[in-house]
Design a protein around this motif. Structure first.
Motif, PDB file in Angstrom:
ATOM      1  N   CYS A  10     -36.051   7.980   0.642  1.00  0.00           N
ATOM      2  CA  CYS A  10     -36.617   8.069  -0.673  1.00  0.00           C
ATOM      3  C   CYS A  10     -35.888   7.468  -1.619  1.00  0.00           C
ATOM      4  O   CYS A  10     -34.752   6.984  -1.374  1.00  0.00           O
ATOM      5  CB  CYS A  10     -36.599   9.489  -0.956  1.00  0.00           C
ATOM      6  N   ARG A  11     -36.518   7.175  -2.718  1.00  0.00           N
ATOM      7  CA  ARG A  11     -36.032   6.266  -4.027  1.00  0.00           C
ATOM      8  C   ARG A  11     -35.925   7.212  -5.121  1.00  0.00           C
ATOM      9  O   ARG A  11     -36.872   8.017  -5.531  1.00  0.00           O
ATOM     10  CB  ARG A  11     -36.552   4.967  -4.179  1.00  0.00           C
ATOM     11  N   VAL A  12     -34.332   7.395  -5.726  1.00  0.00           N
ATOM     12  CA  VAL A  12     -34.450   8.148  -7.112  1.00  0.00           C
ATOM     13  C   VAL A  12     -34.075   7.265  -8.189  1.00  0.00           C
ATOM     14  O   VAL A  12     -33.293   6.365  -7.961  1.00  0.00           O
ATOM     15  CB  VAL A  12     -33.407   9.341  -6.933  1.00  0.00           C
ATOM     16  N   ARG A  13     -34.945   7.425  -9.103  1.00  0.00           N
ATOM     17  CA  ARG A  13     -34.735   6.406 -10.312  1.00  0.00           C
ATOM     18  C   ARG A  13     -33.790   6.773 -11.262  1.00  0.00           C
ATOM     19  O   ARG A  13     -33.638   8.116 -11.750  1.00  0.00           O
ATOM     20  CB  ARG A  13     -36.097   6.293 -10.986  1.00  0.00           C
ATOM     21  N   ARG A  14     -32.686   5.938 -11.688  1.00  0.00           N
ATOM     22  CA  ARG A  14     -31.856   6.188 -12.565  1.00  0.00           C
ATOM     23  C   ARG A  14     -31.762   5.061 -13.670  1.00  0.00           C
ATOM     24  O   ARG A  14     -32.435   4.232 -13.248  1.00  0.00           O
ATOM     25  CB  ARG A  14     -30.452   6.287 -11.848  1.00  0.00           C
ATOM     26  N   THR A  15     -31.097   5.125 -14.675  1.00  0.00           N
ATOM     27  CA  THR A  15     -31.174   4.150 -15.688  1.00  0.00           C
ATOM     28  C   THR A  15     -30.467   2.910 -15.258  1.00  0.00           C
ATOM     29  O   THR A  15     -29.137   2.789 -14.652  1.00  0.00           O
ATOM     30  CB  THR A  15     -30.261   4.722 -16.861  1.00  0.00           C
ATOM     31  N   GLY A  16     -31.295   1.851 -14.749  1.00  0.00           N
ATOM     32  CA  GLY A  16     -30.944   0.703 -14.393  1.00  0.00           C
ATOM     33  C   GLY A  16     -30.659   0.329 -12.988  1.00  0.00           C
ATOM     34  O   GLY A  16     -30.230  -0.593 -12.802  1.00  0.00           O
ATOM     35  N   CYS A  17     -30.775   1.581 -12.255  1.00  0.00           N
ATOM     36  CA  CYS A  17     -30.477   1.423 -10.815  1.00  0.00           C
ATOM     37  C   CYS A  17     -31.637   2.317 -10.182  1.00  0.00           C
ATOM     38  O   CYS A  17     -32.145   2.987 -10.700  1.00  0.00           O
ATOM     39  CB  CYS A  17     -29.076   1.461 -10.292  1.00  0.00           C
ATOM     40  N   ARG A  18     -31.366   2.154  -8.912  1.00  0.00           N
ATOM     41  CA  ARG A  18     -32.189   3.086  -7.772  1.00  0.00           C
ATOM     42  C   ARG A  18     -31.095   3.574  -6.960  1.00  0.00           C
ATOM     43  O   ARG A  18     -30.312   2.780  -6.211  1.00  0.00           O
ATOM     44  CB  ARG A  18     -33.378   2.486  -7.136  1.00  0.00           C
ATOM     45  N   ASP A  19     -31.094   4.897  -6.663  1.00  0.00           N
ATOM     46  CA  ASP A  19     -30.407   5.550  -5.368  1.00  0.00           C
ATOM     47  C   ASP A  19     -31.480   5.458  -4.169  1.00  0.00           C
ATOM     48  O   ASP A  19     -32.423   6.181  -4.417  1.00  0.00           O
ATOM     49  CB  ASP A  19     -30.056   6.776  -5.835  1.00  0.00           C
ATOM     50  N   VAL A  20     -31.220   4.896  -3.333  1.00  0.00           N
ATOM     51  CA  VAL A  20     -31.980   4.850  -1.760  1.00  0.00           C
ATOM     52  C   VAL A  20     -31.359   5.847  -1.184  1.00  0.00           C
ATOM     53  O   VAL A  20     -29.945   6.028  -0.739  1.00  0.00           O
ATOM     54  CB  VAL A  20     -32.120   3.842  -1.282  1.00  0.00           C
ATOM     55  N   LYS A  21     -32.078   7.172  -0.852  1.00  0.00           N
ATOM     56  CA  LYS A  21     -31.267   8.226  -0.043  1.00  0.00           C
ATOM     57  C   LYS A  21     -31.926   8.593   1.323  1.00  0.00           C
ATOM     58  O   LYS A  21     -33.309   8.303   1.410  1.00  0.00           O
ATOM     59  CB  LYS A  21     -31.256   9.262  -0.883  1.00  0.00           C
ATOM     60  N   VAL A  22     -31.338   9.138   2.358  1.00  0.00           N
ATOM     61  CA  VAL A  22     -31.856   9.720   3.450  1.00  0.00           C
ATOM     62  C   VAL A  22     -31.073  10.960   3.878  1.00  0.00           C
ATOM     63  O   VAL A  22     -29.856  11.017   3.669  1.00  0.00           O
ATOM     64  CB  VAL A  22     -31.745   8.520   4.634  1.00  0.00           C
ATOM     65  N   TYR A  23     -31.780  11.831   4.464  1.00  0.00           N
ATOM     66  CA  TYR A  23     -31.147  13.078   4.678  1.00  0.00           C
ATOM     67  C   TYR A  23     -30.868  13.322   6.251  1.00  0.00           C
ATOM     68  O   TYR A  23     -32.065  13.029   6.955  1.00  0.00           O
ATOM     69  CB  TYR A  23     -32.056  14.159   3.935  1.00  0.00           C
ATOM     70  N   SER A  24     -29.923  13.740   6.697  1.00  0.00           N
ATOM     71  CA  SER A  24     -29.743  13.890   7.992  1.00  0.00           C
ATOM     72  C   SER A  24     -28.304  14.773   8.180  1.00  0.00           C
ATOM     73  O   SER A  24     -27.214  14.368   7.504  1.00  0.00           O
ATOM     74  CB  SER A  24     -29.747  12.661   9.062  1.00  0.00           C
ATOM     75  N   ASN A  25     -28.124  15.605   9.115  1.00  0.00           N
ATOM     76  CA  ASN A  25     -26.848  16.351   9.274  1.00  0.00           C
ATOM     77  C   ASN A  25     -26.090  15.811  10.130  1.00  0.00           C
ATOM     78  O   ASN A  25     -24.980  16.224  10.822  1.00  0.00           O
ATOM     79  CB  ASN A  25     -27.124  17.856   9.803  1.00  0.00           C
ATOM     80  N   HIS A  26     -26.573  14.551  10.815  1.00  0.00           N
ATOM     81  CA  HIS A  26     -25.521  13.464  11.737  1.00  0.00           C
ATOM     82  C   HIS A  26     -25.151  12.326  10.995  1.00  0.00           C
ATOM     83  O   HIS A  26     -24.643  11.414  11.845  1.00  0.00           O
ATOM     84  CB  HIS A  26     -26.691  13.124  12.870  1.00  0.00           C
ATOM     85  N   LEU A  27     -25.079  12.521   9.644  1.00  0.00           N
ATOM     86  CA  LEU A  27     -24.683  11.077   8.895  1.00  0.00           C
ATOM     87  C   LEU A  27     -23.201  11.121   9.048  1.00  0.00           C
ATOM     88  O   LEU A  27     -22.717  10.068   9.160  1.00  0.00           O
ATOM     89  CB  LEU A  27     -25.133  11.389   7.380  1.00  0.00           C
TER      90      LEU A  27
END
Length: 261
Positions: free
Chosen positions: A123-140
């Motif tokens: 998923c992508r999370v909007r922040r000021t001037g940037c985007r956080d691209v995130k993925v969830y998994s307990n195997h990271l």
């Protein structure tokens, strides 16, 4: 001709692929009700999607997309970090912060996450001037054993043998990830006086800057492996700036990385 009830009409539209919110808007029904009707219809026909486990080559022996992993590893070492579960989070999450000026890189980060973790949805999370691209998994932390307390430049960063094997096999993907996170390609210029006339010359150049000497070493060792010449300068802040300026070396970088987009 029998007239469909509102619920039957909603189920009919949902089976055609119409989105929940569009069905709710069209029929004037709360979206939560539409979601419940859809769930009941799928359950009645035994079509409820089961929750897929996260892929993990270490715990389950799943196949790993090695080029995509080499790229994602470079991104993680540059601008990525892992959040562990706590009282507010049940799952580990990998977050890579991207400048919104480079939408192509944001797409590349998301694609790499999908290729490395095919059963998980980024998923992508909007922040000021940037985007956080995130993925969830307990195997990271299986994928990125470099995770640990504190900042990366305050602890040892070393690749495991299996990670080094992947980087050795796909060095350009690894370099691309590092450049896309903490590097850039710019056009430098200088002036020279030829025959009494001052002329301006422009030339492309790559830079990579990081405070962790271990990460810088991984970068320069990989440059050496692919035949790219480089120079480095330590800034007063403690960060190390690695530059690639020789024409032949820039051409090698351009062939596999190129400017941010």
């Amino acid at each position: 001709m029998a007239v469909r009830s509102t619920r039957e009409e909603a189920v009919h539209l949902l089976r055609q692929g119409v989105r929940n919110r569009d069905v709710a808007r069209r029929l004037g029904v709360p979206s939560g009700t539409i979601g419940a009707w859809k769930h009941h219809d799928l359950a009645r026909h035994n079509r409820l999607p089961g929750r897929k486990r996260s892929a993990c080559p270490h715990c389950y022996g799943d196949r790993l997309n090695r080029p995509a992993y080499a790229y994602l590893l470079g991104l993680y070492l540059g601008d990525g970090h892992i959040l562990l579960p706590n009282e507010y989070r049940r799952t580990q999450s990998l977050q890579v912060t991207c400048d919104e000026k480079w939408p192509g890189i944001i797409d590349s980060v998301e694609q790499a996450m999908r290729q490395v973790l095919p059963n998980n949805t980024p998923c992508r999370v909007r922040r000021t001037g940037c985007r956080d691209v995130k993925v969830y998994s307990n195997h990271l932390t299986c994928y990125f054993p470099q995770h640990g307390p504190g900042r990366k430049h305050e602890r040892t960063i070393a690749l495991t043998p299996w990670q080094q094997e992947i980087v050795d096999a796909h060095p350009r993907d690894f370099l691309r990830g590092l450049i896309h996170s903490d590097g850039c390609r710019i056009t430098n210029w200088t002036t020279r006086t030829v025959g009494g006339v001052t002329k301006r010359y422009e030339y492309p150049r790559y830079f990579f800057t990081n405070t962790s000497t271990d990460i810088v070493r991984l970068f320069t060792d990989t440059l050496d492996a692919v035949g790219v010449q480089w120079r480095s300068v330590t800034r007063p802040t403690g960060s190390v700036n690695v530059s690639v300026a020789r024409k032949e070396s820039v051409a090698l970088m351009d062939a596999h990385i190129g400017p941010k987009h």
